[in-house]
Every structure is written in C-alpha cells, then in structure tokens.
Motif scaffolding. Structure first.
Motif, PDB file in Angstrom:
ATOM      1  N   ALA A  96       2.808   1.004   7.215  1.00  9.39           N
ATOM      2  CA  ALA A  96       4.122   1.152   6.586  1.00  9.39           C
ATOM      3  C   ALA A  96       5.251   0.895   7.563  1.00  9.39           C
ATOM      4  O   ALA A  96       6.303   0.386   7.195  1.00  9.39           O
ATOM      5  CB  ALA A  96       4.251   2.540   5.977  1.00  9.39           C
ATOM      6  N   ALA A 147      -2.619   3.673   7.342  1.00  7.13           N
ATOM      7  CA  ALA A 147      -1.648   3.398   6.285  1.00  7.13           C
ATOM      8  C   ALA A 147      -0.219   3.619   6.757  1.00  7.13           C
ATOM      9  O   ALA A 147       0.689   2.860   6.422  1.00  7.13           O
ATOM     10  CB  ALA A 147      -1.955   4.284   5.071  1.00  7.13           C
ATOM     11  N   LEU A 148       0.004   4.716   7.601  1.00  9.23           N
ATOM     12  CA  LEU A 148       1.354   4.979   8.089  1.00  9.23           C
ATOM     13  C   LEU A 148       1.805   3.905   9.045  1.00  9.23           C
ATOM     14  O   LEU A 148       2.967   3.483   9.034  1.00  9.23           O
ATOM     15  CB  LEU A 148       1.396   6.355   8.766  1.00  9.23           C
ATOM     16  CG  LEU A 148       1.190   7.566   7.817  1.00  9.23           C
ATOM     17  CD1 LEU A 148       1.150   8.875   8.634  1.00  9.23           C
ATOM     18  CD2 LEU A 148       2.282   7.625   6.757  1.00  9.23           C
ATOM     19  N   ARG A 205       0.843  -1.177   0.000  1.00  7.71           N
ATOM     20  CA  ARG A 205       0.000   0.000   0.000  1.00  7.71           C
ATOM     21  C   ARG A 205       0.891   1.243   0.000  1.00  7.71           C
ATOM     22  O   ARG A 205       1.725   1.420   0.881  1.00  7.71           O
ATOM     23  CB  ARG A 205      -0.928   0.014   1.212  1.00  7.71           C
ATOM     24  CG  ARG A 205      -1.836  -1.205   1.266  1.00  7.71           C
ATOM     25  CD  ARG A 205      -2.749  -1.117   2.472  1.00  7.71           C
ATOM     26  NE  ARG A 205      -3.568  -2.300   2.596  1.00  7.71           N
ATOM     27  CZ  ARG A 205      -4.730  -2.483   1.990  1.00  7.71           C
ATOM     28  NH1 ARG A 205      -5.226  -1.508   1.254  1.00  7.71           N
ATOM     29  NH2 ARG A 205      -5.402  -3.595   2.157  1.00  7.71           N
ATOM     30  N   LYS A 206       0.730   2.085  -0.924  1.00  7.95           N
ATOM     31  CA  LYS A 206       1.512   3.307  -1.020  1.00  7.95           C
ATOM     32  C   LYS A 206       0.838   4.398  -0.226  1.00  7.95           C
ATOM     33  O   LYS A 206      -0.358   4.630  -0.385  1.00  7.95           O
ATOM     34  CB  LYS A 206       1.650   3.725  -2.473  1.00  7.95           C
ATOM     35  CG  LYS A 206       2.446   2.727  -3.308  1.00  7.95           C
ATOM     36  CD  LYS A 206       2.548   3.210  -4.751  1.00  7.95           C
ATOM     37  CE  LYS A 206       3.337   2.231  -5.598  1.00  7.95           C
ATOM     38  NZ  LYS A 206       3.476   2.694  -6.996  1.00  7.95           N
ATOM     39  N   PRO A 207       1.655   5.144   0.635  1.00  8.17           N
ATOM     40  CA  PRO A 207       1.043   6.246   1.372  1.00  8.17           C
ATOM     41  C   PRO A 207       0.658   7.403   0.442  1.00  8.17           C
ATOM     42  O   PRO A 207       1.284   7.624  -0.581  1.00  8.17           O
ATOM     43  CB  PRO A 207       2.131   6.673   2.341  1.00  8.17           C
ATOM     44  CG  PRO A 207       3.304   5.815   2.075  1.00  8.17           C
ATOM     45  CD  PRO A 207       3.057   4.897   0.969  1.00  8.17           C
ATOM     46  N   GLY A 208      -0.368   8.050   0.856  1.00 12.13           N
ATOM     47  CA  GLY A 208      -0.838   9.177   0.075  1.00 12.13           C
ATOM     48  C   GLY A 208      -1.796   8.790  -1.049  1.00 12.13           C
ATOM     49  O   GLY A 208      -2.207   9.665  -1.825  1.00 12.13           O
ATOM     50  N   VAL A 248      -5.889   6.618   5.006  1.00 13.97           N
ATOM     51  CA  VAL A 248      -4.633   7.085   4.402  1.00 13.97           C
ATOM     52  C   VAL A 248      -3.669   7.583   5.474  1.00 13.97           C
ATOM     53  O   VAL A 248      -2.469   7.346   5.428  1.00 13.97           O
ATOM     54  CB  VAL A 248      -4.923   8.209   3.391  1.00 13.97           C
ATOM     55  CG1 VAL A 248      -3.636   8.718   2.761  1.00 13.97           C
ATOM     56  CG2 VAL A 248      -5.891   7.700   2.337  1.00 13.97           C
TER      57      VAL A 248
END
Length: 584
Positions: A568, A564-565, A550-553, A560
């Motif tokens: 990560a 999400a952070l 999953r890409k942040p932003g 998000v």
C-alpha cells in the motif's frame, strides 16, 4: 465166319474198322441196302477196294458221306415246315433222306439253327451263379470286371463272353441304327480327348492346348481349332470360327453335355448355359445336346476326332510347338488334307460334297457381328469392388451386398443391376489383382482414403502453409509409409482450423504450432491439435490490462500484515509485475 461178314464188321486181316456213315436212327431199309452192297463188293481181298465199295454204296443211295452231315437252310426250313404240318419223324426222314435223329433234334429244339447244333455247356459254367452275374450286368458293371471277380480262375475272358452270350443272347447290345441327315440339318461339336502340348520358350514351361472339333451331318466336313482352355469364352469363340469356316449356320447344333454348354442335363428339356443360349439365338440355330454318356448321339464328330487325332500325331510326330498359333496352323493343314481326301462311302471328297450340295442349304450368317459377351454374376463387396477373373472392378456403393450381373466383352466390362447398367470399365487382362475404380462409386470416407497419397498430401500442404509443406518433405524423406497417416492427421487438423477461423488467422496459428513442435521435437498430431486449441482459447479470453488493487484487512489475502501494508505504501505496479513479485 465168312469173308463177307468179316468185311462188314471191319475185322478183316490188315484192315481197320470202316467209318460209320449211318446215324443211329437210320431207317432199316437203308441199312439193309448198304449191307447188301458191301457184301457184294467185299469179295475183293484188298482193303482199299472194300472202302471204295462202301462209299459207292452210300452215293448210290442218293447222297454222299459228307452231304449227310450238312444241313442247308432249305432243308432246315423244310423239316420245320413238315413238323408243323404234323408229319411223323420217320416220314420226314424218309422223304428228305436224312436221319431220324436229325429230325428229332430239330423238333426238340436241340438243333437251334441250320449251322450248328446246341452243344452242352462246359463244366466250368456249372460252377458260376448266373442269376447273380445277370443282376450285376444289369446294374451297368462291365462284363470283364465280372469275369475278373467270378470266373478268372476258371476260363479265359474270350471264352467267358462267348459262352455267356451263347447262353444269354438277350443280353447282347442293341443293333446299331444307321442315321441319315439332310443337307444343312445339323453339325456336331466336341472337344478332342487328348490335348496338344506346346513349349513356352521364355519360361520353359509346358502348356496344353485343347482342340475343338466339329463335323457337318451330311457332308461330314471337318473343322478344328485349338485354344488355351475350355472355358466359356473359348467355347463360344470356337463356335463363331466354325460358322465362319462353313460360311453358314446349320439348323441344329449338337454339343456334348459339358458345363460350358449345358447347365443341367435332362433327356427331354435340358437347361442351357446362358451365354451359349444367347449365342445360339444370335446365329438362329437350335441347341440339341447329346444324351449323357451316349457318344453315339454324335457319332460323326466322335469319328472325326479319331481320324484327326491319328493323322495329326503321325504328321507332326517330329515337331515341337512353341505357341498355340503354330498348333492351329498345323491343325488347318490336317483339316484341309482330310476334307480334300476322297471318301470311300461318298465316292467324292468331303469338300466336294459340301460345295456341291450342302453349302446352299445352310442358313446365312447374321449381318450383325456377335459381340461375344460372356455373362457372369458376382456380389458387390463392402469395399465396392467386384471380383472378375482375377481383377477387381468398382460399382456404386449404394448397391453393396447385392448380386450384380457382369457382361465381359473383348474390350470392356459392363455391370448391370436387373436391366440398369451401373458402370462400364475397360477390361484388364493382367489377372494380377488390379483394381479398376471410378471415384464416384465410393462413399466420402473411402474417397478420402484413396485420395490420401503422398503426392496428394504434398500438394495439399503447399496450399495450406509453406512450413507444413517443408515439414511433410522432411517426414516423407525419412519414411513415407511410416508418416503418411500422420500427414493425413495434420492436413485434417489444418483444414478444420481454416474452415473455422479463415485462412489468414489460421496460417498464423499453424505456423506457431509447427514452430512449437519443431522446438520441442514433438511432431505429433494430438500435440498439434492441442497447440491450435490453446491459441484459439487465448484469442477468445483476451481482456484489456488493469491494475490490481489490494485492500488492507482482507482476510483472503496471503500476507495481510506486512506485505499488504508495504504494497500500500509503494506505488502500484502493473498486474504482470505484481504476479512476478509474488513468492512461489
């Protein structure tokens, strides 16, 4: 007045008037002679002496008192002959010693025969409308019915028909013609009018047996046979027995116009029943039916029916029959008795006349045995069955809605289309709606339906999978008829799956689907097909496992910022674990 005058006038004391012996038209010479004779003899005072003298005077004139009133055939013809010659009435009466009144009656037609004189009609005859009666009689109405309607209150029936035929002799029936036949020329056949009853011991029912009777034209040899009905099969079988009994075939066979022998009656060209014509062609005999409502055309068999019926009823009036075989044995006893009895007209018995003269004149029986086939027509139903005598026989489905010909023999049923034989079945005589079929006659869908029996379904399930076989046993133990169509659907679905992916892989999917149906207690064909489809779909969409990054932003992600952070910072999880941690 003198005694002579008193004696002549019949008013002498103690005497009654003498009978008048002279006709009104007698000649004067005859009267004067009689008067003189009576005058001479009437001097005796006794009454008897006067009457005897009167009669002796009549006898001396040439004929007695009764003879003058008798008219013989010779005198009648002689008077007619002289009248035809133009002789006068007085001359004929004088020459033949008869009265002029008699000659005038013959001349004027009042005396029509030598025996009786034409008497005037009774008074009741003038009250009837005779032209109407003649018209009704010409339409074929019985004379007795006409009497009941028009003259029953006036006179009796016997007096009515006597006076009717006296007044209208032309309405009498024609004279009877004596028929003579050559040896071996003809045989007449018919059914007896009254059937014979017999008692069924098992069921207690009373049945009837119909008697077939025949008689040869020359010897009048009798034959009789009883059967349960008068259908075409027994009609033809009775003919076969008759020819075998005579040990020969006559040239002509004369039946009645019954439906089993004649399809359409005609005076000159009747249409014969096809089965009957086929039998006649086999035995080489000509079928000449009697005319409609003309029993005299077969008078020999009509008389034999009467003779056999009277003797049978008298001979076995105290007997009770329990089967048709007993009736036939009793009939043969009567037949032999009648055939061996001396015939009053022949001077010998019917049997002797047949053996000595007619047997040699009969045609020989055919060497080939008649198969006794009976032909029928029936239309092939959409279910590929023909209805024949209460049972059903199959025929090829490509001929549905066509009219086929069926030949019935003693042991088999043959089905034809034109000259092509389509099928042969063993004959069923149960007449209870039995279906005799051949598998190849039906289309695939009908074949599948007829093969869908519980035994066949169990056999198919045993080869598909053991779990399916166990499931079918449970279903059929519960209710066979309620689950037979469900079993058919399960077998159909399993067969398609095996044909699609093979038996090995299909067995795994079938076992899993059956286990799922048992787990949820949902034994349904649509659910079973859905389970198989899901398994097939999962096997087609199977991909190797990979991690989800999953890409942040990413604005399309649900969390998000924080989730999400955090994801990560944490070590990556497998795709399955990530899906389990997602909030619901």
């Amino acid at each position: 007045m003198s005694t002579q005058a008193m004696s002549y006038s019949g008013v002498s004391p103690g005497a009654s008037p003498a009978p008048r012996a002279l006709d009104r038209g007698a000649a004067p010479s005859t009267a004067s002679t009689v008067v003189s004779a009576i005058t001479t003899q009437s001097r005796a005072p006794a009454r008897s002496h006067s009457q005897s003298a009167y009669r002796r005077a009549i006898c001396s004139h040439g004929e007695n008192w009764m003879a003058r009133r008798e008219l013989t055939v010779q005198r009648y013809e002689e008077i007619k002959r002289r009248l035809a010659e133009g002789r006068s009435v007085r001359e004929i009466a004088s020459a033949l010693s008869c009265s002029r009144r008699l000659v005038r009656e013959i001349r004027d037609g009042v005396r029509v025969t030598h025996a009786i004189a034409a008497s005037p009609d009774p008074l009741w005859m003038s009250q009837l409308d005779w032209p109407v009666i003649i018209h009704d009689l010409g339409l074929g109405h019985p004379l007795k019915f006409i009497w009941e309607e028009k003259a029953q209150t006036l006179t009796t029936y016997s007096n009515f028909w006597k006076q009717f035929y006296r007044k209208f002799p032309q309405c009498r029936n024609a004279s009877v013609t004596a028929r003579t036949f050559e040896p071996g020329e003809r045989v007449e056949v018919d059914y007896a009018g009254d059937p014979i009853e017999w008692y069924d011991i098992k069921t207690g029912e009373i049945h009837k047996a119909y008697v077939f009777v025949s008689g040869l034209g020359f010897s009048q040899l009798l034959f009789a046979w009883a059967a349960e009905d008068m259908k075409s099969r027994n009609w033809i079988a009775s003919h076969r027995r008759m020819y075998a009994y005579y040990n020969g075939v006559p040239h002509v066979t004369v039946p009645d116009c019954l439906r089993q022998g004649v399809v359409k009656c005609h005076l000159y060209d009747p249409d014969l029943n096809e089965n009957y014509a086929h039998m006649a062609a086999h035995f080489s005999t000509a079928i000449v039916p009697a005319r409609v409502r003309r029993p005299k055309d077969k008078a020999i068999v009509e008389g034999l029916v009467k003779i056999l019926g009277r003797y049978f009823r008298f001979r076995f009036r105290h007997s009770r029959f329990t089967c048709i075989a007993e009736i036939n044995r009793a009939l043969m006893v009567c037949v032999e008795r009648i055939n061996d009895q001396r015939h009053r007209r022949f001077g010998v018995s019917r049997r002797e006349r047949f053996e000595t003269i007619e047997r040699a004149a009969l045609k020989a029986l055919p060497t080939a045995e008649y198969d006794g086939g009976e032909w029928k027509e029936a239309k092939l139903h959409p279910d590929c069955f023909l209805a024949v005598e209460g049972d059903y026989y199959s025929a090829p489905h490509i001929h549905r809605h066509k009219t086929l010909r069926i030949k019935l023999t003693d042991n088999q049923v043959e089905i034809f289309l034109n000259l092509e034989r389509l099928a042969v079945h063993p004959r069923c005589r149960m007449k209870s709606g039995q279906r005799i079929k051949i598998k190849e006659h039906f289309p695939p869908n009908s074949d599948a339906y007829y093969e869908s029996t519980p035994q066949r379904l169990l056999s198919q399930s045993r080869f598909i999978h053991a779990d399916l076989h166990a499931l079918f046993i449970e279903l059929f133990n519960d209710d066979v008829f309620a689950h037979i169509r469900r079993a058919m659907g399960l077998v159909s679905a399993c067969t398609k799956e095996i044909n699609l992916v093979g038996h090995e892989l299909a067995s795994v999917r079938i076992a899993a689907a059956i286990a799922a149906m048992r787990r949820y207690n949902r034994i349904r064909v649509p659910y079973f097909k859905e389970l198989l489809a899901q398994a097939r779909k999962q096997s087609m969409n199977s991909q190797p496992e990979r991690d989800i990054v999953r890409k942040p932003g990413n604005p399309m992600l649900r969390y998000v910022g924080g989730a999400a952070l955090q994801a990560a910072d944490k070590p990556s999880l497998s795709s399955t674990a990530a899906q389990e941690n997602l909030p619901l």
